[in-house]
Design an enzyme around this catalytic site. Structure first.
Site, mmCIF file in Angstrom:
data_model
loop_
_atom_site.group_PDB
_atom_site.id
_atom_site.type_symbol
_atom_site.label_atom_id
_atom_site.label_comp_id
_atom_site.label_asym_id
_atom_site.label_seq_id
_atom_site.Cartn_x
_atom_site.Cartn_y
_atom_site.Cartn_z
ATOM 1 N N ASP A 20 -8.805 -13.444 3.715
ATOM 2 C CA ASP A 20 -7.498 -12.787 3.680
ATOM 3 C C ASP A 20 -6.428 -13.812 4.044
ATOM 4 O OD1 ASP A 20 -5.712 -10.706 3.435
ATOM 5 O OD2 ASP A 20 -6.835 -9.343 4.734
ATOM 6 N N HIS A 46 1.028 -16.474 -0.590
ATOM 7 C CA HIS A 46 0.664 -15.402 0.356
ATOM 8 C C HIS A 46 -0.847 -15.234 0.505
ATOM 9 C CE1 HIS A 46 4.707 -13.629 1.090
ATOM 10 N NE2 HIS A 46 4.970 -14.312 -0.011
HETATM 11 C C1 GDG Z 1 -1.129 -10.004 0.680
HETATM 12 C C2 GDG Z 1 -2.266 -10.903 1.196
HETATM 13 C C3 GDG Z 1 -0.995 -11.220 3.316
HETATM 14 C C4 GDG Z 1 -1.469 -0.272 3.588
HETATM 15 N N1 GDG Z 1 -1.830 0.994 3.374
HETATM 16 C C5 GDG Z 1 -0.715 1.734 3.342
HETATM 17 C C6 GDG Z 1 0.369 0.886 3.554
HETATM 18 N N2 GDG Z 1 -0.127 -0.351 3.696
HETATM 19 C C7 GDG Z 1 0.681 -1.567 3.933
HETATM 20 C C8 GDG Z 1 0.415 -2.109 5.314
HETATM 21 C C9 GDG Z 1 0.707 -3.603 5.128
HETATM 22 C C10 GDG Z 1 0.426 -3.854 3.653
HETATM 23 O O1 GDG Z 1 0.293 -2.576 3.016
HETATM 24 C C11 GDG Z 1 -0.879 -4.612 3.436
HETATM 25 O O2 GDG Z 1 -0.666 -5.945 3.806
HETATM 26 P P1 GDG Z 1 -1.877 -6.965 4.101
HETATM 27 O O3 GDG Z 1 -1.308 -8.204 4.643
HETATM 28 O O4 GDG Z 1 -2.829 -6.338 5.054
HETATM 29 O O5 GDG Z 1 -2.641 -7.173 2.728
HETATM 30 P P2 GDG Z 1 -2.283 -7.455 1.138
HETATM 31 O O6 GDG Z 1 -1.730 -6.248 0.497
HETATM 32 O O7 GDG Z 1 -3.562 -7.941 0.552
HETATM 33 O O8 GDG Z 1 -1.180 -8.635 1.131
HETATM 34 C C12 GDG Z 1 -2.356 -10.816 2.712
HETATM 35 C C13 GDG Z 1 0.153 -10.464 2.668
HETATM 36 O O9 GDG Z 1 0.104 -10.551 1.244
HETATM 37 C C14 GDG Z 1 1.506 -11.012 3.131
HETATM 38 O O10 GDG Z 1 1.642 -12.363 2.872
HETATM 39 O O11 GDG Z 1 -1.028 -10.903 4.684
HETATM 40 O O12 GDG Z 1 -3.356 -11.688 3.194
HETATM 41 O O13 GDG Z 1 -3.522 -10.546 0.606
HETATM 42 O O14 GDG Z 1 2.047 -3.886 5.384
HETATM 43 O O15 GDG Z 1 1.259 -1.472 6.214
HETATM 44 N N3 GDG Z 1 1.635 1.326 3.630
HETATM 45 C C15 GDG Z 1 1.832 2.667 3.465
HETATM 46 N N4 GDG Z 1 0.824 3.539 3.207
HETATM 47 C C16 GDG Z 1 -0.449 3.135 3.144
HETATM 48 O O16 GDG Z 1 -1.342 3.939 2.894
HETATM 49 N N5 GDG Z 1 3.084 3.141 3.558
#
Ligand code: GDG
Length: 483
Positions: free
Chosen positions: A382, A166
């Site tokens: 990312d 990921h």
């Molecule tokens: C890893 C990789 C890759 C965020 N703040 C809140 C909240 N979120 C949720 C978002 C989103 C998730 O968290 C974050 O996903 P990301 O993809 O932006 O980033 P990582 O956590 O670093 O994820 C990344 C991912 O895995 C999937 O393969 O895209 O590159 O680093 O879904 O909505 N959700 C809630 N409250 C918040 O305050 N409920």
């Protein structure tokens, strides 16, 4: 009968023990949603850590926990506090995470971390071996479990094993610095199919395999003595409908059903209708470039003072890995930066930055996605960045501008966003100006195309594509063996 076993560091369930009472809530994260159909298929099973340490789990409750998990088709791997320290906070998040995000100077090459990583990966592998048969399909997830494919393959050579990373796979020049680089590659090469978010990560991985293992590698295949491994990119999508519909519902809420944040944001819009709201949402992680983004915002305001009182940056930084020293330092840096900038630039009527250091309930996240004008996401690296996709999915009237770092995997699929280099403040300031002044018609044209793509290539599509490729491997391998 063949079944699918999913394995990830954390289970898709939140276990809690309160006053001796156990609760098990299915979690609503992207991975859990995307794999729902795979997990439900046949007699599927998901193996992972519950989030409770061995020390926090009363022995008398073990049976009850197993039972609750079994009802959700899950099984647990039990980890103690020391293992979590060495394996999770240590090797996973102080060695692999920084290295794979190109923060070489943060990466710690500690033998104790590595030993813990091996031990815990073996625990996960053993949990699979206990239940898996030769016919099963096993899908291993992410950087915490890179040794598991080989550990399973050794004992179940005929099982079909997939692995999805990921986070980015770094270039050979970065990866080669890791003392245990060959062992990590050997671990991954236990899989029959390896998946990455982008073609670049796939290419970097193949380059390391060729140069460090001396293996024959073609376009997207690796040739071992007795089998062929497939490598491919599978860009992960989001649950488009869930976000789009939640945004629609939130727009139609009235009276007391509106969330506090929604009411506040509406009041703000009424009081200052010309102020553009810019949101920045990430886990508090150095890879997300939050500190540089704040500095770029200051640079923008100083260079373009006419925008003072006309824009506001809302930062949501979700607490993450706060046991790791780099994350504590970053938190301090961000607190100080925001304090200084707000102190220096605020006016009687205006504070440039609103800062939330917490995680918000899903409904509030939707409020932010829908009520702002611009999303500004500038990771330095990312794997994908799902926030960018969720923001666009929530723009039901197709207004809004996404400014996105070209270092995010999602940038490859989101050409209609304003793509920027997060290290170039000049370019970021220009993008902010362009976003603030972008005509509505142009916003809609861009978002329409983005939304069509996000709806089609959603998270279920991602899971199905990977599973189809893995099943092809299962069939191909049979052909290969019988030749
Ligand atoms: C890893 C990789 C890759 C965020 N703040 C809140 C909240 N979120 C949720 C978002 C989103 C998730 O968290 C974050 O996903 P990301 O993809 O932006 O980033 P990582 O956590 O670093 O994820 C990344 C991912 O895995 C999937 O393969 O895209 O590159 O680093 O879904 O909505 N959700 C809630 N409250 C918040 O305050 N409920």
């Amino acid at each position: 009968m063949s079944r699918t076993i999913i394995i990830s560091n954390r289970l898709p369930v939140q276990l809690k023990i309160n006053n001796g009472n156990l609760s098990a809530e299915p979690s609503v994260g992207g991975l859990a949603t995307g794999l729902k159909s795979v997990h439900r298929e046949g007699n599927g099973l998901w193996i992972g850590w519950t989030g409770l340490t061995e020390e926090d789990t009363p022995k008398a409750m073990e049976g009850e926990i197993d039972q609750a998990l079994a009802e959700l088709n899950c099984a647990k791997v039990v980890l103690n506090a020391e293992e979590i320290d060495g394996f999770y906070f240590g090797f996973s998040n102080r060695t692999v995470w920084p290295l794979f995000h190109y923060f070489l100077e943060y990466s710690e090459f500690e033998l104790d971390f590595w030993e813990a990583y091996k031990r815990v990966n073996q625990k996960f592998a053993d949990a699979i071996l206990e239940v898996a048969t030769d016919d099963d399909i096993i899908w291993v997830h992410d950087y915490q479990l890179m040794l598991v494919p080989q550990m399973v393959k050794e004992k179940r050579p005929n099982a079909t094993i997939g692995f999805f990373l990921h986070i980015p796979f770094p270039s050979f020049e970065i990866f080669r610095t890791m003392p245990w680089r060959e062992e990590v590659l050997d671990g991954l090469l236990g899989a029959d199919l390896l998946g990455f978010h982008t073609y670049d990560y796939e290419r970097h991985f193949l380059s390391s395999v060729r140069r460090l293992k001396g293996l024959e590698v073609s376009f997207n295949e690796i040739y071992l003595e007795n089998r062929v491994i497939k490598v491919d990119s599978f860009p992960m999508g989001i649950d488009y409908k869930k976000f789009h519909n939640a945004a629609k519902d939130s727009a139609t809420l009235s009276g007391k059903d509106r969330t506090d944040l929604q009411i506040k944001l509406d009041e703000h819009k009424k009081a200052a209708p010309n102020t553009k709201l810019i949101i920045s949402i990430d886990r508090l992680d150095y890879s997300k470039g939050i500190a540089a983004r704040i500095k770029a915002f200051e640079y923008f305001l100083i260079k373009n003072p006419e925008y003072k009182e006309k824009v506001r940056l809302i930062i949501l930084a979700v607490p993450s890995r706060s046991n790791v020293p780099q994350y504590q330092l970053l938190k301090k840096e961000i607190d100080e930066l925001i304090g200084r900038i707000n102190g220096e630039l605020s006016t009687v009527n205006w504070t440039p930055i609103w800062y939330f250091y917490r995680s918000l309930p899903f409904e509030n996240l939707i409020d932010l996605y829908t009520k702002c004008d611009i999303a500004w996401l500038t990771p330095l690296r990312d794997g994908m960045n799902l926030v960018a996709k969720e923001f666009v999915a929530c723009r039901t009237d197709q207004s809004g501008v996404l400014i996105l770092s070209e270092m995010a995997g999602s940038a490859y699929e989101m050409n209609e966003a304003l793509l920027i280099n997060p290290n170039n403040f000049e370019e970021q300031a220009a993008a902010l100006k362009e976003a603030i002044n972008m005509p509505l018609e142009e916003q809609k044209n861009r978002n329409k195309l983005l939304q069509q793509r996000l709806e089609r290539y959603n998270v279920e599509f991602w899971a199905n594509e990977f599973m189809t490729a893995l099943k092809d491997q299962q069939n191909d391998e049979n052909v290969y063996v019988s030749q």
